[in-house]
Design a protein around this motif. Structure first.
Motif, mmCIF file in Angstrom:
data_model
loop_
_atom_site.group_PDB
_atom_site.id
_atom_site.type_symbol
_atom_site.label_atom_id
_atom_site.label_comp_id
_atom_site.label_asym_id
_atom_site.label_seq_id
_atom_site.Cartn_x
_atom_site.Cartn_y
_atom_site.Cartn_z
ATOM 1 N N GLU A 22 0.829 -1.171 -0.123
ATOM 2 C CA GLU A 22 -0.163 -0.039 0.057
ATOM 3 C C GLU A 22 0.776 1.094 -0.006
ATOM 4 O O GLU A 22 0.340 2.215 -0.742
ATOM 5 C CB GLU A 22 -0.835 -0.022 1.160
ATOM 6 N N ARG A 23 1.846 1.203 1.014
ATOM 7 C CA ARG A 23 2.844 2.532 0.735
ATOM 8 C C ARG A 23 3.341 2.502 -0.307
ATOM 9 O O ARG A 23 3.834 3.718 -0.973
ATOM 10 C CB ARG A 23 3.652 2.057 2.099
ATOM 11 N N GLU A 24 3.670 1.593 -0.944
ATOM 12 C CA GLU A 24 4.648 1.758 -2.149
ATOM 13 C C GLU A 24 3.810 2.069 -3.653
ATOM 14 O O GLU A 24 4.234 2.973 -4.236
ATOM 15 C CB GLU A 24 5.077 0.279 -2.765
ATOM 16 N N GLN A 25 2.492 2.408 -3.184
ATOM 17 C CA GLN A 25 1.691 2.960 -4.080
ATOM 18 C C GLN A 25 1.783 4.360 -4.263
ATOM 19 O O GLN A 25 1.490 5.313 -4.882
ATOM 20 C CB GLN A 25 0.126 2.531 -3.972
ATOM 21 N N SER A 26 2.037 5.075 -2.718
ATOM 22 C CA SER A 26 1.886 6.475 -2.519
ATOM 23 C C SER A 26 3.242 7.023 -2.341
ATOM 24 O O SER A 26 3.473 8.295 -2.520
ATOM 25 C CB SER A 26 1.157 6.537 -1.253
ATOM 26 N N PHE A 27 4.090 6.208 -1.796
ATOM 27 C CA PHE A 27 5.551 6.861 -1.627
ATOM 28 C C PHE A 27 6.683 6.030 -2.659
ATOM 29 O O PHE A 27 6.435 4.919 -2.860
ATOM 30 C CB PHE A 27 5.846 6.500 -0.392
ATOM 31 N N PHE A 28 7.770 6.855 -2.728
ATOM 32 C CA PHE A 28 9.098 6.186 -3.040
ATOM 33 C C PHE A 28 9.784 5.970 -1.796
ATOM 34 O O PHE A 28 9.879 6.489 -0.879
ATOM 35 C CB PHE A 28 10.114 7.299 -3.799
ATOM 36 N N LEU A 87 12.725 5.541 4.789
ATOM 37 C CA LEU A 87 12.170 7.014 4.794
ATOM 38 C C LEU A 87 11.367 6.836 3.679
ATOM 39 O O LEU A 87 11.344 6.328 2.635
ATOM 40 C CB LEU A 87 13.394 7.974 4.300
ATOM 41 N N LEU A 88 10.172 7.524 3.825
ATOM 42 C CA LEU A 88 9.056 7.520 2.712
ATOM 43 C C LEU A 88 8.931 9.026 1.811
ATOM 44 O O LEU A 88 8.894 9.969 2.724
ATOM 45 C CB LEU A 88 7.586 7.065 3.322
ATOM 46 N N LEU A 89 9.154 9.092 0.707
ATOM 47 C CA LEU A 89 8.987 10.249 -0.057
ATOM 48 C C LEU A 89 8.020 10.352 -0.766
ATOM 49 O O LEU A 89 7.599 9.311 -1.798
ATOM 50 C CB LEU A 89 10.309 10.698 -0.788
ATOM 51 N N SER A 90 6.922 11.140 -0.529
ATOM 52 C CA SER A 90 5.744 11.354 -1.416
ATOM 53 C C SER A 90 5.746 11.085 -2.803
ATOM 54 O O SER A 90 6.432 11.854 -3.597
ATOM 55 C CB SER A 90 4.811 12.449 -1.088
ATOM 56 N N GLY A 140 10.054 15.887 -8.259
ATOM 57 C CA GLY A 140 11.382 15.636 -8.125
ATOM 58 C C GLY A 140 11.717 14.641 -6.667
ATOM 59 O O GLY A 140 12.691 14.560 -6.273
ATOM 60 N N ASN A 141 10.862 14.098 -6.182
ATOM 61 C CA ASN A 141 11.197 13.207 -4.936
ATOM 62 C C ASN A 141 11.729 12.026 -5.379
ATOM 63 O O ASN A 141 12.386 11.471 -4.782
ATOM 64 C CB ASN A 141 9.740 13.018 -3.945
#
Length: 251
Positions: free
Chosen positions: A87-93, A207-210, A215-216
Motif C-alpha cells: 500500500e505504501r509503495e503506491q503512495s511513496f518512493f 524513509l518515505l517520500l511522497s 522531484g522526490n
C-alpha cells in the motif's frame, strides 16, 4: 567594486536557494523524538545522509497517523521511518533501510510465556499501541480474531498494565523497550519483567517520500547515495551502538 558587489549578491542568492526538504516525524524514543538529541538516532541518520548530498532537513512532528497522512497528501515531502508495504509503495518512493527493528514479547517473570507460533497466543491478553504494526502475520491474526489485542494510547501505559497483571504479553521493539524501562521505570519494576527470545517480527524501517511531490524520485536516489556513504564511514553503526544499551532483564 562592482565585481565585489556582484560576487556578494551571487553568494547571498546561493544561500537563499540552499536545498531543503520538509519531513514529518513522530515520537518513538530512542529512534525518533522532537526533544531527543538530534531528534533521535533514526532522524540523525536521515539528516546526515541528506547533508552529505547537500540537502538540509526540516522536521515537523505529528501523531503517527497525521504524520503519514500529511506526507501521503504531498503537504510535506515525506515521513520517517516506516515499514515497507504494497500500500505504501503506491503512495511513496521508499528508501533503502535506515534502521532495523525486532519485536519481542515482554512478560512478567512470574508469569512465564512459551510460544512458537501465533496460534499459541490465542488465549493471552496482549497489549499494544494504537496504530502500531507488529508484522504481517500478527496483524492478520488480530484482524481475524485469532489473537486478542488491547490497543492502548502508548507503550508506557501498556508496560504498567503488564506489571499490574492486567496483560500477559506486550510486543515491543527491544531497543525501544529498554530505553523506556530505563527512563520511566524503577530498578525494582524492571526486574519483574523479561522477554521471550523468539522475535515476534523483524523488519527494516525506511524513509518515505511522497509520489505527489515533484522531484522526490531523484531526491530519494540522492538520499540512498548519502546513506550508503554514511554507512561506509562507520557512523551509522556508531550511532546505533550508542542507543542499544540493555537494561538488566534476563530472557
Amino acid at each position: 567594486m562592482r565585481m565585489l558587489l556582484l560576487l556578494c549578491a551571487l553568494a547571498f542568492g546561493c544561500n537563499l536557494q540552499a536545498e531543503t526538504i520538509t519531513l514529518t516525524n513522530g515520537e518513538w524514543s530512542p529512534y525518533l523524538g522532537e526533544k531527543l538529541p538530534h531528534h533521535g538516532v533514526a532522524s540523525r541518520i536521515i539528516e546526515e545522509a541528506f547533508a552529505i548530498e547537500g540537502i538540509q532537513v526540516k522536521w515537523t512532528f505529528y501523531p503517527w497517523a497525521r504524520a503519514l497522512r500529511t506526507a501521503e497528501n504531498g503537504k510535506s515531502s515525506g515521513s520517517a521511518v516506516w515499514r515497507r508495504s504494497p500500500e505504501r509503495e503506491q503512495s511513496f518512493f521508499i528508501s533503502d533501510p535506515v534502521v532495523d527493528t525486532s519485536y519481542y514479547l515482554f512478560h512478567r517473570k512470574d508469569r512465564p510465556l512459551d510460544w512458537q507460533q501465533i496460534s499459541d497466543l490465542r488465549d493471552k491478553r496482549i497489549g499494544g499501541a494504537i496504530d502500531y504494526n507488529y508484522g504481517p502475520a500478527f496483524q492478520q491474526a488480530e484482524k481475524n480474531g485469532q489473537v486478542h489485542m488491547q490497543r492502548l494510547s502508548n507503550e508506557e501505559q501498556a508496560i504498567r498494565m503488564l506489571l499490574a497483571g492486567r496483560l500477559d504479553a506486550l510486543p515491543m521493539d527491544k531497543v525501544v523497550a529498554f530505553d523506556l524501562l530505563r527512563s520511566k521505570f524503577s530498578s525494582a519494576e524492571r526486574h519483574q519483567l523479561s522477554f521471550h527470545p523468539l522475535p515476534l517480527n523483524s523488519d527494516s524501517l525506511h524513509l518515505l517520500l511522497s509520489r505527489k511531490v515533484a522531484g522526490n524520485e531523484a531526491l530519494l536516489q540522492r538520499f540512498n547515495l548519502g546513506l550508503q556513504k554514511l554507512r561506509d564511514s562507520g557512523r551509522v553503526s556508531k550511532y546505533l551502538l550508542e542507543v542499544q544499551q540493555p537494561v538488566s532483564l534476563v530472557p
